[in-house]
Write a protein that holds these residues in place. Structure first.
Motif, PDB file in Angstrom:
ATOM      1  N   ILE A 160      22.920  34.865  28.350  1.00 58.22           N
ATOM      2  CA  ILE A 160      22.442  33.491  28.448  1.00 58.22           C
ATOM      3  C   ILE A 160      20.953  33.407  28.153  1.00 58.22           C
ATOM      4  O   ILE A 160      20.500  32.534  27.439  1.00 58.22           O
ATOM      5  N   THR A 161      20.215  34.377  28.645  1.00 55.28           N
ATOM      6  CA  THR A 161      18.782  34.295  28.391  1.00 55.28           C
ATOM      7  C   THR A 161      18.458  34.535  26.932  1.00 55.28           C
ATOM      8  O   THR A 161      17.432  34.096  26.463  1.00 55.28           O
ATOM      9  N   LEU A 162      19.329  35.200  26.239  1.00 57.10           N
ATOM     10  CA  LEU A 162      19.080  35.388  24.812  1.00 57.10           C
ATOM     11  C   LEU A 162      19.158  34.054  24.092  1.00 57.10           C
ATOM     12  O   LEU A 162      18.580  33.880  23.052  1.00 57.10           O
ATOM     13  N   ARG A 163      19.933  33.130  24.653  1.00 60.35           N
ATOM     14  CA  ARG A 163      20.080  31.824  24.012  1.00 60.35           C
ATOM     15  C   ARG A 163      19.647  30.753  24.990  1.00 60.35           C
ATOM     16  O   ARG A 163      20.455  30.215  25.729  1.00 60.35           O
ATOM     17  N   PRO A 164      18.370  30.428  25.026  1.00 59.55           N
ATOM     18  CA  PRO A 164      17.924  29.441  26.007  1.00 59.55           C
ATOM     19  C   PRO A 164      18.606  28.093  25.807  1.00 59.55           C
ATOM     20  O   PRO A 164      18.650  27.285  26.701  1.00 59.55           O
ATOM     21  N   ASP A 204      24.578  31.590  14.751  1.00 62.69           N
ATOM     22  CA  ASP A 204      24.487  31.434  16.211  1.00 62.69           C
ATOM     23  C   ASP A 204      24.789  32.735  16.932  1.00 62.69           C
ATOM     24  O   ASP A 204      24.217  33.038  17.967  1.00 62.69           O
ATOM     25  N   LYS A 205      25.750  33.482  16.347  1.00 67.10           N
ATOM     26  CA  LYS A 205      26.220  34.661  17.067  1.00 67.10           C
ATOM     27  C   LYS A 205      25.523  35.930  16.612  1.00 67.10           C
ATOM     28  O   LYS A 205      25.627  36.957  17.263  1.00 67.10           O
ATOM     29  N   LEU A 206      24.840  35.828  15.487  1.00 63.15           N
ATOM     30  CA  LEU A 206      24.297  36.991  14.826  1.00 63.15           C
ATOM     31  C   LEU A 206      23.440  37.871  15.731  1.00 63.15           C
ATOM     32  O   LEU A 206      23.520  39.088  15.690  1.00 63.15           O
ATOM     33  N   PHE A 207      22.620  37.206  16.570  1.00 64.73           N
ATOM     34  CA  PHE A 207      21.653  37.961  17.354  1.00 64.73           C
ATOM     35  C   PHE A 207      22.163  38.301  18.751  1.00 64.73           C
ATOM     36  O   PHE A 207      21.413  38.733  19.600  1.00 64.73           O
ATOM     37  N   LEU A 208      23.456  38.062  18.981  1.00 67.47           N
ATOM     38  CA  LEU A 208      24.020  38.402  20.286  1.00 67.47           C
ATOM     39  C   LEU A 208      24.495  39.843  20.271  1.00 67.47           C
ATOM     40  O   LEU A 208      24.806  40.404  19.232  1.00 67.47           O
ATOM     41  N   ARG A 209      24.596  40.399  21.491  1.00 68.76           N
ATOM     42  CA  ARG A 209      25.060  41.781  21.570  1.00 68.76           C
ATOM     43  C   ARG A 209      26.529  41.866  21.192  1.00 68.76           C
ATOM     44  O   ARG A 209      27.321  41.012  21.571  1.00 68.76           O
ATOM     45  N   PHE A 210      26.869  42.870  20.491  1.00 63.17           N
ATOM     46  CA  PHE A 210      28.252  43.191  20.134  1.00 63.17           C
ATOM     47  C   PHE A 210      28.971  42.062  19.404  1.00 63.17           C
ATOM     48  O   PHE A 210      30.142  41.815  19.639  1.00 63.17           O
ATOM     49  N   SER A 211      28.273  41.325  18.567  1.00 62.41           N
ATOM     50  CA  SER A 211      28.989  40.317  17.784  1.00 62.41           C
ATOM     51  C   SER A 211      28.894  40.701  16.314  1.00 62.41           C
ATOM     52  O   SER A 211      28.079  40.193  15.576  1.00 62.41           O
ATOM     53  N   ARG A 212      29.706  41.641  15.916  1.00 59.35           N
ATOM     54  CA  ARG A 212      29.681  42.115  14.530  1.00 59.35           C
ATOM     55  C   ARG A 212      30.448  41.139  13.662  1.00 59.35           C
ATOM     56  O   ARG A 212      31.422  40.543  14.091  1.00 59.35           O
ATOM     57  N   PRO A 213      29.991  40.975  12.436  1.00 59.70           N
ATOM     58  CA  PRO A 213      30.709  40.058  11.540  1.00 59.70           C
ATOM     59  C   PRO A 213      32.112  40.557  11.197  1.00 59.70           C
ATOM     60  O   PRO A 213      33.048  39.795  11.147  1.00 59.70           O
ATOM     61  N   GLY A 214      32.257  41.828  10.973  1.00 68.74           N
ATOM     62  CA  GLY A 214      33.572  42.330  10.592  1.00 68.74           C
ATOM     63  C   GLY A 214      33.916  43.561  11.387  1.00 68.74           C
ATOM     64  O   GLY A 214      33.131  44.030  12.199  1.00 68.74           O
ATOM     65  N   ALA A 231      20.371  42.361  18.133  1.00 63.61           N
ATOM     66  CA  ALA A 231      20.013  41.953  19.498  1.00 63.61           C
ATOM     67  C   ALA A 231      18.674  42.591  19.872  1.00 63.61           C
ATOM     68  O   ALA A 231      17.824  41.968  20.509  1.00 63.61           O
ATOM     69  N   ILE A 232      18.485  43.839  19.446  1.00 60.81           N
ATOM     70  CA  ILE A 232      17.224  44.534  19.713  1.00 60.81           C
ATOM     71  C   ILE A 232      16.085  43.863  18.945  1.00 60.81           C
ATOM     72  O   ILE A 232      15.007  43.612  19.492  1.00 60.81           O
ATOM     73  N   VAL A 233      16.356  43.529  17.676  1.00 62.16           N
ATOM     74  CA  VAL A 233      15.342  42.848  16.866  1.00 62.16           C
ATOM     75  C   VAL A 233      14.920  41.547  17.554  1.00 62.16           C
ATOM     76  O   VAL A 233      13.733  41.252  17.703  1.00 62.16           O
ATOM     77  N   TRP A 282       7.338  36.470  18.299  1.00 61.89           N
ATOM     78  CA  TRP A 282       7.721  36.212  16.918  1.00 61.89           C
ATOM     79  C   TRP A 282       9.024  35.429  16.931  1.00 61.89           C
ATOM     80  O   TRP A 282       9.706  35.378  17.944  1.00 61.89           O
ATOM     81  N   THR A 283       9.374  34.841  15.770  1.00 54.05           N
ATOM     82  CA  THR A 283      10.699  34.234  15.683  1.00 54.05           C
ATOM     83  C   THR A 283      11.443  34.862  14.528  1.00 54.05           C
ATOM     84  O   THR A 283      10.887  35.092  13.460  1.00 54.05           O
ATOM     85  N   ILE A 284      12.716  35.134  14.788  1.00 52.16           N
ATOM     86  CA  ILE A 284      13.555  35.711  13.747  1.00 52.16           C
ATOM     87  C   ILE A 284      14.628  34.687  13.398  1.00 52.16           C
ATOM     88  O   ILE A 284      15.187  34.060  14.278  1.00 52.16           O
ATOM     89  N   SER A 285      14.824  34.463  12.110  1.00 47.90           N
ATOM     90  CA  SER A 285      15.842  33.493  11.722  1.00 47.90           C
ATOM     91  C   SER A 285      16.639  34.019  10.541  1.00 47.90           C
ATOM     92  O   SER A 285      16.203  34.930   9.826  1.00 47.90           O
ATOM     93  N   TYR A 286      17.810  33.437  10.374  1.00 48.58           N
ATOM     94  CA  TYR A 286      18.687  33.892   9.305  1.00 48.58           C
ATOM     95  C   TYR A 286      19.100  32.714   8.432  1.00 48.58           C
ATOM     96  O   TYR A 286      19.407  31.636   8.953  1.00 48.58           O
ATOM     97  N   THR A 287      19.064  32.883   7.121  1.00 47.41           N
ATOM     98  CA  THR A 287      19.600  31.872   6.221  1.00 47.41           C
ATOM     99  C   THR A 287      20.349  32.576   5.094  1.00 47.41           C
ATOM    100  O   THR A 287      20.119  33.750   4.826  1.00 47.41           O
TER     101      THR A 287
END
Lengths: 445, 224
Positions: A6-10, A396-406, A417-419, A428-433
């Motif tokens: 939860i804290t990973l996603r305020p 949304d899920k990319l930076f969560l622990r154990f949420s692999r795409p495949g 998650a570590i990043v 810093w802010t990390i984003s994905y597009t």
């Protein structure tokens, strides 16, 4: 793990209370109470002003009619008995407001009405209240016409109503101001508390400090929140410790497992046996990697990597590039670096290396054969773009622990998650597009 | 070469000792701090492998004891707990190296050899294997006095293979030795193959026999 997730996603917390995009539809508490006050005041003002006007006007008219009647009585009592027929034109010439007219039409009773007269002095029509009364002077019927000007009365009424409205308005404005002031003062501790909770992060080591307030309800709220926060922090901390201890405890059996595998490798093995050993060895490596990453995460949480210093991301990238280009070339991936500047920022150097290596690792691991990796470093941002799967990943899920795409991925599921954790730690802010067939990870520092 | 292995996990100690024994390293074991302290008082070792978490105390005590006895045995800490403060304390107390569990046995052997070479350094630091001579100071390799031009990675690889002679070395272990922590993040160890291929070619060009054998599916072996 749940508290950590939860804290990973305020924003999850916000999402429960109401979607963030509808937040601007929400109104402030103060506004709501003030709205009721204002509506009521406006209603009273709108209704009372005309009502007051008509009431005063009615009263005034009544008063006027009584005066007219009094004038008639006066005339009948004091003047009529001594008036001869020849006196009437003289009377009419001398008196402006009481005239005796010949009874040219039949009139049975007194009649009162409003009539406009032309005022030769002001050169305009003025309203008058007129009493027309049938009288007998020396046995002959006449009409008595008595009139009273209404000009002054109208002005008076208007003034009175204006004055009344003014006082009313002043009163309401005062009431509005006072309630607003007191509401604000009253709710101040509440907003203080709200602010504190909004900025409270369970994975940071700063405790929630809510100030004392003299209002009992708010004090109760603060006490309850303080208890809640400290209990949660405690649970979070013990979970953190559990993860760390578990990971440490796993190291020894893992070491035995790996050592035994290596011992087994030294035997003469048939190809089938060798395959089994190899597969076991691969699993051991994965287990080891997972464990290391878990340890790393809890170490970051426990602030084992405190010391920040000024680093140059360009140097970090250059340091890592050798190993990663070697890896990339094997998959026939071309690596391009655009470094417009040094990328100076502050971070623990070890953590900065981990961020870069995890991002580069993903760029290689999820890349396609003959793909490309573009690293571009600008003054305040670093983006690492790579070719790969032709659909965008779930950001949304990319930076969560154990949420692999495949399922095909052999990663630990903790890399991003570590990043994210390190980025948060460094501000810093990390984003994905995903654009133009490139998966872009952008780190703004 | 004689070393003292201080490790309370019997299974791990047995594997380490088996592996080292077959590469001419005599391994004495101690599973408690007390027995380890007894042994360092009585004997000298070329190298001591020290586990920090022992049932009867902290491994750091052994380091202080060594200092007190003014002994110069090389010490490699093998610990599951790898944090910067632990590392710093270990190095401050006189440890020479730090290896985090789990580790490859081949890596452990290579570290022991490197440490012992450093300690017994008498003006020259060379490794010889038949016709091949490796000079660690000048970083040169000769085959029967013919110099061989090796890259830094190929040099490290050669040293690792010779040190672990007659052992099957997995690609994972080789990759980790060459690239450190980064290697175990990638599943692709193809770069090991490229380095092995180059090393083999350069050595045979210089007239050396082919000692590097490919072991089906598993990895490579330096066949003595």
């Amino acid at each position: 793990m749940r508290a950590a997730a939860i804290t990973l996603r305020p924003y999850t917390v916000l999402a429960i209370n109401g979607r963030p995009d509808s937040a601007d539809m929400k109104q402030k508490l103060l506004y709501k109470t003030q709205k009721a006050y204002m509506l009521f005041s406006l209603l009273i003002l709108v209704i009372s002003a005309p009502l007051f006007y008509f009431l005063i006007e009615g009263m005034y008219l009544e008063e006027t009619e009584e005066t007219l009647e009094l004038h008639r009585k006066e005339f009948m009592t004091y003047h009529a008995p001594g008036l001869s027929e020849s006196d009437i034109p003289v009377w009419n010439r001398m008196s402006r407001d009481l005239k005796i007219e010949a009874a040219t039409f039949p009139l049975k009773r007194d009649s009162v009405f409003q009539q406009l007269y032309f005022d030769t002095l002001d050169q305009e029509h003025e309203p008058y209240r007129v009493l027309l009364s049938p009288v007998l002077i020396h046995e002959k019927p006449y009409h008595l016409r008595i009139r009273l000007s209404m000009v002054e009365s109208e002005d008076l009424i208007t003034n009175i109503v204006l004055l009344f409205s003014g006082i009313m308005l002043l009163l309401l404005a005062g009431l509005y101001g006072i309630t607003r002031y007191f509401s604000k003062k009253l709710w101040h501790p509440f907003y203080d508390t709200l602010n504190q909770i909004e900025h409270f992060e369970i994975d940071k080591n700063s405790p929630l400090v809510l100030p004392e307030t003299p209002v009992e309800e708010f004090q109760r709220l603060n006490t309850a929140l303080n208890n809640l926060a400290s209990r949660n922090s405690l649970i979070y901390k013990s979970q953190q410790e559990f993860i760390e201890n578990a990971a440490h405890e796993l190291q020894t059996p893992l070491a035995i497992f790996q050592a035994k595998l290596e011992t087994l490798m030294q035997q003469r093995l048939t190809p089938e046996q060798a395959d089994v050993v190899l597969s076991l060895s691969g699993s051991a490596t994965r287990l080891n990697r997972l464990n290391k990453n878990l340890l790393l995460l809890s170490k970051i949480d426990n602030q084992n990597y405190g010391g920040k210093e000024i680093i140059r991301l360009k140097d970090v990238i250059e340091k890592m590039l050798g190993f990663f280009t070697e890896q990339a070339h094997e998959k026939r991936i071309s690596v391009t670096v655009h470094a417009a500047c040094d990328g100076e920022t502050s971070s623990n150097p070890v953590l900065a290396e981990i961020v870069i290596s995890n991002l580069l690792l993903n760029a290689i691991r999820h890349n396609a054969e003959n793909g490309v990796i573009i690293i571009s470093l600008e003054k305040t941002s670093l983006s690492i773009s790579n070719t790969g799967p032709s659909t965008a990943l779930n950001a949304d899920k990319l930076f969560l622990r154990f949420s692999r795409p495949g399922t095909a991925s052999h990663g630990s599921g903790l890399g991003l998650a570590i990043v994210k954790k390190i980025a948060d730690l460094n501000g810093w802010t990390i984003s994905y597009t995903y654009c133009e067939h490139l998966h872009v990870f952008r780190l703004a520092f | 070469m004689k070393i003292l292995l201080i490790e309370d996990e019997g299974e791990l100690a047995a594997s380490i000792s088996d592996y080292l024994k077959s590469n001419q390293v005599i391994c004495e074991g101690a599973s408690t701090l007390a027995s380890a302290l007894d042994k360092i008082h009585l004997y000298d070792y070329d190298c001591i492998l020290l586990d920090l978490n022992l049932p009867d105390g902290d491994g750091f005590r052994l380091l202080s004891e060594l200092k007190k006895l003014d002994k110069s045995d090389g010490v490699i800490i093998t610990s599951a707990k790898d944090t910067l403060p632990v590392r710093l304390e270990g190095l401050q107390l006189g440890a020479d190296d730090f290896l985090t569990k789990p580790f490859h046995l081949s890596e452990l052997l290579a570290r022991i050899q490197a440490l012992v070479r450093r300690k017994q350094f008498n003006g020259k630091n060379t490794v010889r294997f038949r016709e091949i001579g490796i000079d660690l100071l000048s970083k040169t390799v000769n085959v029967n006095d013919t110099p061989v031009e090796l890259t830094k990675k190929e040099m490290e690889l050669l040293l690792f293979l010779v040190g672990n002679q007659n052992k099957v070395l997995s690609k994972g272990a080789l990759a980790e030795h060459l690239s450190g922590d980064m290697a175990d993040m990638l599943d692709n160890h193809g770069f090991v193959y490229a380095h092995i291929k180059n090393l083999k070619r350069k050595l045979s060009d210089a007239g050396s026999s082919d000692y590097i054998k490919t072991v089906y599916g598993l990895g490579y072996k330096w066949q003595a």
